[in-house]
Scaffold this motif. Structure first.
Motif, PDB file in Angstrom:
ATOM      1  N   GLY A   1       0.668  -1.314  -0.222  1.00 45.50           N
ATOM      2  CA  GLY A   1       0.076  -0.043  -0.160  1.00 45.50           C
ATOM      3  C   GLY A   1       0.932   1.172  -0.033  1.00 45.50           C
ATOM      4  N   LEU A   2       1.887   1.142   0.728  1.00 48.52           N
ATOM      5  CA  LEU A   2       3.052   2.560   0.942  1.00 48.52           C
ATOM      6  C   LEU A   2       3.662   2.539  -0.571  1.00 48.52           C
ATOM      7  CD1 LEU A   2       4.639   2.047   4.332  1.00 48.52           C
ATOM      8  CD2 LEU A   2       3.086   4.105   3.442  1.00 48.52           C
ATOM      9  N   LYS A   3       3.945   1.546  -1.234  1.00 49.24           N
ATOM     10  CA  LYS A   3       4.817   1.567  -2.502  1.00 49.24           C
ATOM     11  C   LYS A   3       3.560   2.081  -3.342  1.00 49.24           C
ATOM     12  CE  LYS A   3       6.345  -2.704  -2.893  1.00 49.24           C
ATOM     13  NZ  LYS A   3       7.214  -3.809  -3.219  1.00 49.24           N
ATOM     14  N   LYS A   4       2.324   1.685  -3.425  1.00 49.16           N
ATOM     15  CA  LYS A   4       1.336   2.368  -4.444  1.00 49.16           C
ATOM     16  C   LYS A   4       0.970   3.605  -4.329  1.00 49.16           C
ATOM     17  CE  LYS A   4      -1.230  -1.972  -5.366  1.00 49.16           C
ATOM     18  NZ  LYS A   4      -2.652  -2.718  -5.086  1.00 49.16           N
ATOM     19  N   GLN A   5       0.951   4.228  -3.051  1.00 51.07           N
ATOM     20  CA  GLN A   5       0.943   5.571  -2.656  1.00 51.07           C
ATOM     21  C   GLN A   5       2.017   6.345  -3.174  1.00 51.07           C
ATOM     22  OE1 GLN A   5       0.174   5.877   1.456  1.00 51.07           O
ATOM     23  NE2 GLN A   5      -1.924   5.216   1.581  1.00 51.07           N
ATOM     24  N   PHE A   6       3.232   5.855  -2.978  1.00 50.23           N
ATOM     25  CA  PHE A   6       4.521   6.592  -3.427  1.00 50.23           C
ATOM     26  C   PHE A   6       4.515   6.630  -4.898  1.00 50.23           C
ATOM     27  CE2 PHE A   6       6.630   5.766   0.718  1.00 50.23           C
ATOM     28  CZ  PHE A   6       6.881   7.130   1.014  1.00 50.23           C
ATOM     29  N   PHE A   7       4.254   5.714  -5.419  1.00 53.95           N
ATOM     30  CA  PHE A   7       4.153   5.666  -6.990  1.00 53.95           C
ATOM     31  C   PHE A   7       2.998   6.548  -7.586  1.00 53.95           C
ATOM     32  CE2 PHE A   7       2.163   3.957 -11.155  1.00 53.95           C
ATOM     33  CZ  PHE A   7       3.369   4.106 -11.782  1.00 53.95           C
TER      34      PHE A   7
END
Length: 113
Positions: free
Chosen positions: A45-51
């Motif tokens: 979820g964090l990686k998606k938000q950063f993307f």
């Protein structure tokens, strides 16, 4: 007012580019972490938000870059230097488009694989 707007647009342009780089680094860093299986959904979820934040940053860079074309100062350094400046700006933007494109592709394949 136009000078202040020009400075603000330039600042926002550079700031968004830096934020994009930080978002890509955050994805890289999160991807390298060894996390327990129960935390993997949170990390994803964090990686998606950063993307997605990175995509917003690229859009801001493009929008403010378009705005900067209207405030471009011609013959700031003289005719000969201006020709070199334009060539260097074109080269810089080709490189940066490539970096943004490859970075977003890498981010996509890292986050959504």
């Amino acid at each position: 007012m136009k000078k202040a707007f020009t400075i603000f647009i330039g600042f926002l342009h550079d700031f968004a580019a830096g934020c994009w780089a930080a978002a890509m680094f955050a994805i890289y860093w999160l991807n390298r972490q060894a996390v327990p299986p129960e935390s993997s959904d949170v990390i994803l979820g964090l990686k998606k938000q950063f993307f997605y934040f990175g995509i917003v940053c690229v859009l801001i860079v493009f929008a403010t870059g378009a705005g900067r074309t209207f405030t471009y100062a011609n013959n700031l350094y003289g005719e000969n230097a201006e020709k070199m400046r334009r060539k260097m700006l074109i080269l810089k933007h080709i490189v940066l488009f490539s970096v943004f494109g490859l970075g977003l592709y890498w981010g996509w394949t890292t986050v959504f694989r």
